[in-house]
Design a protein around this motif. Structure first.
Motif, short mmCIF file in Angstrom:
data_model
loop_
_atom_site.label_atom_id
_atom_site.label_comp_id
_atom_site.label_asym_id
_atom_site.label_seq_id
_atom_site.Cartn_x
_atom_site.Cartn_y
_atom_site.Cartn_z
N VAL A 58 0.84 -1.20 0.00
CA VAL A 58 0.00 0.00 0.00
C VAL A 58 0.87 1.25 0.00
O VAL A 58 0.62 2.21 -0.75
CB VAL A 58 -0.95 0.00 1.22
CG1 VAL A 58 -1.63 1.35 1.37
CG2 VAL A 58 -1.99 -1.10 1.08
N TYR A 93 0.43 2.69 -3.65
CA TYR A 93 -0.65 3.68 -3.53
C TYR A 93 -0.11 5.04 -3.10
O TYR A 93 -0.37 6.05 -3.76
CB TYR A 93 -1.69 3.18 -2.53
CG TYR A 93 -2.72 4.24 -2.15
CD1 TYR A 93 -3.61 4.74 -3.10
CD2 TYR A 93 -2.76 4.77 -0.85
CE1 TYR A 93 -4.53 5.73 -2.76
CE2 TYR A 93 -3.68 5.75 -0.52
CZ TYR A 93 -4.56 6.23 -1.47
OH TYR A 93 -5.47 7.20 -1.14
N SER A 121 -1.92 2.37 -7.69
CA SER A 121 -3.04 1.56 -7.21
C SER A 121 -4.14 2.46 -6.66
O SER A 121 -3.86 3.54 -6.11
CB SER A 121 -2.56 0.59 -6.12
OG SER A 121 -3.63 -0.10 -5.55
N SER A 173 -7.17 3.57 -3.98
CA SER A 173 -7.17 3.54 -2.51
C SER A 173 -7.64 2.18 -2.01
O SER A 173 -8.62 1.63 -2.51
CB SER A 173 -8.08 4.65 -1.97
OG SER A 173 -9.42 4.47 -2.46
#
Length: 337
Positions: A152, A156, A162, A164
């Motif tokens: 993440v 992200y 990516s 959320s």
């Protein structure tokens, strides 16, 4: 084969009975009072006692257990105190999300681990073999929640590649019509390809997290099993007969090495069902794992019991599928059955 499956199914009954008994009494032994939790911090003892009576928690444990078993016999898993909904309905709604995530992670892991294990055994001592060992070591060294948080943070937060990590779909995409409950399948069946891309984007990071977690055991078992088979007499005979290397490895060696790999896949799948709990919390995935954790925090007994019983049933079904695969891979298993 049919008699073997029948024997296995008969053994399932005492196992499920044991799961029901252990789960019920362990949940009651956990710290926390659901009556006090739902009464609120400002409630007095009288209000807490009234809620306890209303929930039936004032009865002896054996009486509560009898009611619970009677409800299970009628297909009633009870109601969640947190949501007020029947536990069975909540599990039916959330189980496809957990199953889709688990299967996606397992398929992704198989697609990488099995070829890597075969190449590591065929090219023993090469850079591919060393890569296989590094992957196996890294997979067992990284906790699944740490891997998820790291992915993440990188994909992200830093790179922005990516979406959320907040559920199965982003806020701008509506869910597809429910056919199987698997978003990837339902979107393809209904022709909603934009929704398919959105669902796949949300599924990638948690799926990769589970795949990394399961890479190590599958890769190691594939490599070890292939090494044992490649050293056997029938493989040397096949090569001496003039068969090409690809036929020897895929047709003869790998098929005979599949039984331990299939056993490992069954174990890994059950491990992934447990690891789902952490992954679902990291990625806010609306599956039964996060549902059980939330219920456990609030001492909501019914969802926890329903979750454990569902996992036990899934594990039993998985073992039956593995027994069937044994018979497909090795006819001698059918003969013994």
């Amino acid at each position: 084969m049919g008699s073997l499956l029948l024997k296995r199914m008969l053994l399932v009954i005492p196992n499920l009975i044991g799961v029901v008994i252990v789960t019920f009494f362990l949940t009651r032994a956990l710290p926390g009072d659901p009556a006090a939790y739902f009464a609120g911090p400002a409630a007095d003892k009288q209000a807490i006692e009234q809620i306890r009576v209303k929930l039936g928690l004032d009865k002896p444990l054996i009486v509560q257990f009898g009611r619970y078993v009677a409800d299970l016999a009628h297909g009633n898993f009870g109601n969640s105190l947190s949501t007020g909904q029947p536990v069975l309905t909540e599990i039916k709604n959330r189980l496809p999300a957990s199953t889709e995530l688990t299967l996606f992670g397992l398929i992704l892991s198989i697609a990488i681990a099995v070829p890597l294990g075969i190449l590591g055994a065929v090219k023993q001592g090469s850079w591919i073999d060393h890569t296989c060992r590094v992957v196996a070591t890294a997979g067992v060294s990284l906790p699944v929640f740490f891997t998820g948080l790291l992915l993440v943070y990188v994909f992200y937060y830093l790179l922005g590649w990516s979406p959320s990590p907040l559920g199965r779909l982003d806020a701008f995409t509506s869910a597809p019509p429910q056919i199987t409950g698997f978003y990837l399948i339902d979107t393809l069946v209904t022709g909603k390809f934009e929704t398919f891309r959105a669902a796949l984007a949300q599924l990638l990071l948690p799926g990769i997290t589970l795949a990394i977690f399961s890479l190590a055991p599958i890769t190691r078992m594939t490599r070890a099993s292939m090494l044992a088979v490649l050293a056997s007499d029938f493989v040397r005979t096949a090569r001496a007969s003039g068969l090409d290397n690809k036929t020897v490895i895929i047709t003869y060696a790998f098929r005979n090495a599949m039984l331990p790999v299939v056993t490992t896949l069954g174990m890994v799948f059950s491990f992934l069902l447990g690891a789902n709990v952490l992954v679902e919390k990291v990625f806010a995935w609306p599956g039964i794992g996060s549902y059980a954790v939330e219920a456990l925090i609030t001492s909501d007994f019914a969802p926890v019991q329903g979750f454990v019983l569902t996992m036990a049933i899934l594990y039993v079904v998985l073992n039956l599928i593995i027994d069937i695969l044994y018979g497909v891979i090795d006819p001698r298993v059918r003969l013994k059955g």
